[in-house]
Design an enzyme around this catalytic site. Structure first.
Site, PDB file in Angstrom:
ATOM      1  N   ASN A 116     -14.721   0.430  -6.723  1.00 13.38           N
ATOM      2  CA  ASN A 116     -15.635   1.175  -6.350  1.00 13.38           C
ATOM      3  C   ASN A 116     -16.291   2.015  -7.574  1.00 13.38           C
ATOM      4  OD1 ASN A 116     -14.420   0.870  -3.929  1.00 13.38           O
ATOM      5  ND2 ASN A 116     -13.564   2.562  -3.784  1.00 13.38           N
TER       6      ASN A 116
ATOM      7  N   ASP B 212      -1.419   2.958  18.207  1.00 11.05           N
ATOM      8  CA  ASP B 212      -2.549   1.900  17.872  1.00 11.05           C
ATOM      9  C   ASP B 212      -1.591   0.884  17.155  1.00 11.05           C
ATOM     10  OD1 ASP B 212      -4.575   1.311  19.436  1.00 11.05           O
ATOM     11  OD2 ASP B 212      -5.996   2.120  18.296  1.00 11.05           O
TER      12      ASP B 212
ATOM     13  N   ASP C 293       0.983  -1.244   0.095  1.00  6.03           N
ATOM     14  CA  ASP C 293      -0.084  -0.073   0.081  1.00  6.03           C
ATOM     15  C   ASP C 293       0.930   1.011  -0.054  1.00  6.03           C
ATOM     16  OD1 ASP C 293      -2.277   1.811   0.806  1.00  6.03           O
ATOM     17  OD2 ASP C 293      -3.199  -0.081   1.024  1.00  6.03           O
TER      18      ASP C 293
ATOM     19  N   HIS D   3      -3.483   6.099   3.573  1.00  3.63           N
ATOM     20  CA  HIS D   3      -4.376   4.863   2.986  1.00  3.63           C
ATOM     21  C   HIS D   3      -3.767   3.839   3.817  1.00  3.63           C
ATOM     22  CE1 HIS D   3      -5.761   1.836   0.108  1.00  3.63           C
ATOM     23  NE2 HIS D   3      -6.785   2.341   0.052  1.00  3.63           N
TER      24      HIS D   3
ATOM     25  N   SER E 112     -11.575  -0.749  -0.585  1.00  2.00           N
ATOM     26  CA  SER E 112     -10.291  -0.695   0.244  1.00  2.00           C
ATOM     27  C   SER E 112     -10.447  -1.042   1.851  1.00  2.00           C
ATOM     28  CB  SER E 112      -9.489   0.525   0.180  1.00  2.00           C
ATOM     29  OG  SER E 112      -8.923   0.940  -1.112  1.00  2.00           O
TER      30      SER E 112
ATOM     31  N   ASP F 126      18.922  -8.460   3.369  1.00  2.00           N
ATOM     32  CA  ASP F 126      18.351  -8.809   1.926  1.00  2.00           C
ATOM     33  C   ASP F 126      18.296  -7.882   0.943  1.00  2.00           C
ATOM     34  OD1 ASP F 126      16.800  -6.875   3.340  1.00  2.00           O
ATOM     35  OD2 ASP F 126      15.260  -8.355   3.900  1.00  2.00           O
TER      36      ASP F 126
END
Length: 634
Positions: A318, A184, A175, A225, A390, A198
């Site tokens: 959407n 949170d 994203d 988002h 989403s 890596d």
């Protein structure tokens, strides 16, 4: 531009295949699926793509030295390679070369299997105001607040009496990144055990593929988002602040490939998937998608996740469209890959909002998405309402994680079935999504999966006749590649009673002596074949001693044809060699006698599947097939 249709996308063995293949050569634009409030997104008018790089899939068997010479001759440079995603390469092109010119050059070389532009993804988003709408997570418990209908929720509070933690599950959020210092979210961020080992720098929480000055190991969310999506999946619960995610404990992997303008690329999206697979992710959430396109590279990346046993949850879109007819990707890959769950949005009254995409063949269920309250990226204690599919998709990602935490021995297919088979059926959703229902977390956790209970030792699926309801060819059908060459021939089922005598019963199915790839198949059987943990799938075959094939292959279909095993020459190029889409079972069996072919269901990634079809395939020659089904592995 012309792209040869890949054998790995062999979908016209099912009802979806013709539509899937007709779109694989189309270009298009990806648009993030966060809906504009009270507006439906329009179909984009044209495809856009990067002008500095393309995606190339080398032809199988072409040596690295030959490819290196080709790149050098064209003045291009390989930026990244994906050995586990069909050997696709991200190729940088000269600034003055032009994408279409370079694609023509690669195509004419006949050294590549596929080549395509690096399409851009766009996010179109306008979140609702936090302070105007704050106060209720109706999606988790709906008591009728703000005009809602009591019970039109996922029943999270009852579910949390059963389980709150999925601490052993890694959910990758591909994203715009995650604000990893958020109050949170910080405790639930995944920590990379291979940090700085890596190819990325300081990649403790994930990776960053956006050139924003923060480094390739810093997936900081500068858009919002991804943070919102992450909060739905795994905001810390019972900590006296903010909101609660579906999983109070989980590992959130942050994979940033969308920039502050809401733009990213397919090459970066598949890089995120490759990182997720190589770093132990169990679930990848994709709250983005687009119209009028499909990317072969993106399809191969999702198929790679399937082979690794990784669930792919994706927003349905959407535009208010029926995805069964208009197509929205990668959500529509649910019709061809069985690790994909496409999710429509529902509101607080169990209605599908006017802007949510739907489709009974391509969208499996609905989940809350209008609007949803979650974490935001403005500060470490920022929260917002947002709406769109989403928001619906991460509800299902979180539910899969919690189910997997409750039942850790389930396969990916079994986890998906546990979620999909325990929805709340809703009249408003009948004919709009495949299950006719909305996610119910409590039922998914409490209705114990019936794995191997009372299974028979053996199920014979077909012997003298096809299973009930099976749809099969009745005539010869010749299939061509993009250059007009014969790619394979579908043949009708010929039942014989002698030459040879059947292995079992009164008749067996015989494939005539043809040149090249030829098969007979059936799909959509109503008499399905359940596959249990520890099963072996089998069929008996008799190779014609006068005209033996060079290779034999069996394909099993549970809505997805990417479950194959072959014996012999490896001349049929479908699927990824060495994966569950093309397992090498060794030499051909002896000719002139009946031999059982047996493949572990686990190797085919079919434990927990329900089979609806099968394809029996040869390269050259003739063979007779009989007596196929499943049995408990010895």
């Amino acid at each position: 531009m012309h792209i040869t249709i890949p054998g790995s996308a062999r979908q016209n063995l099912s009802k979806q295949r013709g539509r899937f293949l007709s779109k694989i050569v189309l270009g298009g634009i990806l648009i993030f699926t966060v809906a504009l409030p009270q507006l439906a997104l329009s179909v984009p008018a044209a495809a856009t793509f990067r002008d500095d790089r393309i995606l190339v899939k080398p032809r199988e068997g072409v040596s690295p030295e030959v490819l290196t010479n080709l790149h050098a001759a064209l003045g291009t440079q390989v930026l990244r390679g994906f050995p586990h995603i069909g050997n696709w390469e991200v190729v940088q092109i000269p600034s003055a070369a032009g994408v279409s010119n370079i694609i023509r050059a690669y195509t004419s070389s006949r050294l590549v299997d596929r080549v395509e532009p690096d399409y851009l993804v766009h996010v179109t988003m306008m979140p609702n105001d936090f302070y105007f709408l704050q106060g209720n997570q109706w999606n988790l418990i709906n008591v009728g607040q703000n005009g809602g209908t009591p019970g039109c929720d996922i029943d999270a509070t009852n579910a949390w009496n059963i389980r709150t933690s999925a601490s052993n599950i890694i959910v990758a959020v591909a994203d715009t990144g995650i604000r990893y210092t958020h109050e949170d979210l910080a405790p639930n961020l995944w920590h990379n055990p291979q940090e700085n080992l890596d190819g990325y720098t300081n990649d403790l929480y994930g990776i960053n593929l956006v050139d924003n000055g923060r480094g390739n190991g810093d997936p900081w969310d500068d858009y919002g988002h991804g943070t919102h999506v992450a909060g739905i999946i795994g905001a810390v619960g019972n900590n006296s602040v903010g909101v609660a995610g579906l999983c109070w404990k989980v590992q959130l992997m942050a994979l940033k490939f969308i920039d502050t303008n809401g733009i990213g690329s397919i090459s970066d999206a598949i890089t995120c998937m490759d990182f997720a697979a190589s770093h132990g992710a169990n679930i990848v959430n994709a709250s983005w998608g687009g119209f009028g396109f499909t990317s072969s590279a993106l399809w191969d990346a999702v198929n790679m996740l399937r082979d690794k046993g990784i669930i792919f949850t994706v927003a349905a879109g959407n535009s208010g469209s029926d995805n069964d007819t208009t197509g929205f990707y990668p959500a529509d890959y649910s019709a061809s890959l069985d690790n994909v769950i496409a999710v429509a949005a529902s509101d607080r009254n169990d209605q599908i909002p006017s802007w949510s995409d739907y489709g009974p063949d391509t969208v499996q269920l609905a989940a809350p998405g209008d609007p949803v309250f979650s974490c935001w990226n403005g500060s470490d204690n920022d929260y917002e309402y947002d709406q769109g599919t989403s928001m619906a998709a991460p509800h299902v990602a979180g539910a899969c994680a919690l189910v997997w935490g409750q039942y850790p021995n389930l396969t990916a297919l079994q986890v998906m079935n546990q979620v999909l088979n325990n929805v709340d059926t809703v009249s408003n959703l009948a004919g709009r999504v495949g299950t006719g229902g909305r996610l119910n977390l409590y039922r998914a956790l409490t209705n114990s999966p019936h794995l191997n209970q009372q299974r028979p030792a053996t199920n014979i699926w077909f012997d003298d006749t096809l299973p009930a309801g099976a749809e099969a060819n009745t005539t010869y059908v010749t299939n061509y590649d993009g250059n007009g060459n014969v790619e394979w021939v579908d043949e009708p089922w010929f039942w014989v009673t002698n030459n040879p005598a059947p292995c079992s019963g009164a008749a067996a199915s015989q494939a005539p002596d043809l040149t090249g790839i030829h098969d007979h198949y059936f799909v959509d059987a109503t008499n399905t074949l359940p596959v249990y943990t520890g099963d072996t799938l089998f069929a008996w075959v008799y190779l014609d001693p006068a005209n033996p094939p060079d290779e034999i292959m069996i394909q099993w279909n549970d809505g997805c044809w990417e479950h194959r095993a072959f014996w012999g020459a490896n001349d049929i190029p479908w699927g990824g060699y060495g994966t569950s889409s093309r397992l090498d079972m060794g030499a051909l069996p002896p000719t002139g006698q009946w031999v059982q072919l047996a493949v572990p269901a686990s190797a085919l990634k079919l434990e927990g599947a329900t089979l609806r079809g099968v394809s029996l395939m040869l390269y050259n020659g003739s063979a007779t097939w009989d007596y196929a089904g499943r049995s408990v592995s010895p």
